[in-house]
Design a protein around this motif. Structure first.
Motif: not given
Length: 339
Positions: A283-292
């Protein structure tokens, strides 16, 4: 048969947690849960519990899920009082009530939530239950969530940046680690995390990756600072009212003890947590503006020293509870490496 907990079904079919109309059961357990309806605890874990119970008892026992009966810290007392038959508790929500449970929360373990949960149950059965910290309820499973990471509104690229941040941190080892990192701890139950971050009352939260979806952190904390192995692992128990269990026929009690309670259920819940952690990462990797942001080698070395200090502190605390903490810790590490 007492009627304040288990109820004899009069209808010809029961609506179980899965939402499907099932066979005519003899007993229905009332489950109290505090997580959001779509969280993996309610969407996957309790349905797995019901499935295992129905299979083990040939359909004689089922369960129904009720949300919002009481807040997370009240679940233990709720079950003791018989207001519901079963629930899930997070040990860190009740500081001082549980000490031995902190052993599984320690940073530095290597392995999945499934492996950790199985190891946890085995260490509990051999060492930890002697402390009798769950007196008043029946423990039917123990598990951990996956490695907890830091989720923040603004990017964190170095461990040094954590100092001074206002961070929602649970009790238990999570609190110990937060203090060691210099964060200003804010304690609110998981269901309040979204509004706490949205209102800017906190800069971040330390939770497992499943929370990216389970508590919608992708919307209010788009940045993840990831430490291999996690900053800690949270400790949970599935618990049951003692009278509820005692009122069941002996053959049903035996079926549940042999096929559901203990290691079998602990393993399945841990396995589900691995699954929902993976969903949270996706979900994080697919959400624009999210980063790890992965921790650097330098940060990993710094954190290993913090973890060592926290581990020594917790082992000393657990020893004071009358448990051989080092032996239990060594067992957990050994069991996790072999699972």
């Amino acid at each position: 048969m007492k009627l304040n907990g288990i109820k004899t079904l009069l209808a010809t079919a029961a609506l179980a947690v899965s939402g499907s109309v099932a066979f005519a059961a003899d007993y229905t357990l009332t489950i109290s849960s505090w997580a959001p309806p779509t969280h993996g605890i309610n969407a996957k874990m309790w349905p797995k519990f019901v499935e295992m119970v129905e299979e083990a008892t040939d359909g004689k026992v089922t369960a129904e899920l009720k949300l919002g009966i009481a807040p997370p810290p009240a679940q233990m007392d709720l079950i003791m009082d018989g207001a519901a038959d079963a629930s899930i508790i997070f040990h860190g929500y009740q500081p001082g009530r549980f000490v031995t449970t902190k052993l599984i929360e320690l940073p530095g373990y290597e392995g999945s939530a499934e492996a950790a949960s199985v190891a946890y149950w085995r260490a509990y059965d051999k060492y930890l239950k002697a402390a009798d910290e769950h007196r008043g309820v029946k423990v039917i499973a123990l598990h951990t969530h996956g490695p907890a990471q830091l989720h923040t509104s603004s990017p964190v690229t170095s461990m040094d940046q954590i100092s001074g941040l206002k961070v929602r941190i649970p009790g238990g080892v999570g609190g110990d680690v937060g203090t060691a990192l210099g964060a200003t701890g804010i304690q609110v139950p998981a269901p309040k995390v979204y509004e706490t971050l949205a209102s800017k009352a906190a800069d971040g939260v330390v939770m497992p990756l499943e929370s990216r979806k389970g508590f919608k952190l992708t919307e209010v904390a788009p940045n993840v600072y990831e430490m291999p192995g996690g900053l800690y692992r949270g400790s949970f128990a599935f618990i049951m009212n003692e009278d509820t269990f005692a009122d069941l026929p002996e053959d049903i009690q035996q079926a549940l003890e042999e096929n559901v309670f203990g290691e079998p259920l602990s393993r399945e819940i841990g396995k589900i947590w691995d699954e929902i952690d993976a969903i949270g990462r996706d979900e994080t990797q697919a959400t624009e503006g999210n980063a790890i942001q992965e921790a650097s080698a330098e940060d990993m070395e710094k954190f290993s020293k913090i973890a060592e200090d926290v581990r020594a502190k917790v082992i000393a605390e657990v020893n004071e509870a009358g448990v051989d903490a080092q032996a239990a810790y060594d067992m957990i590490k050994s069991e996790m490496s072999s699972n």
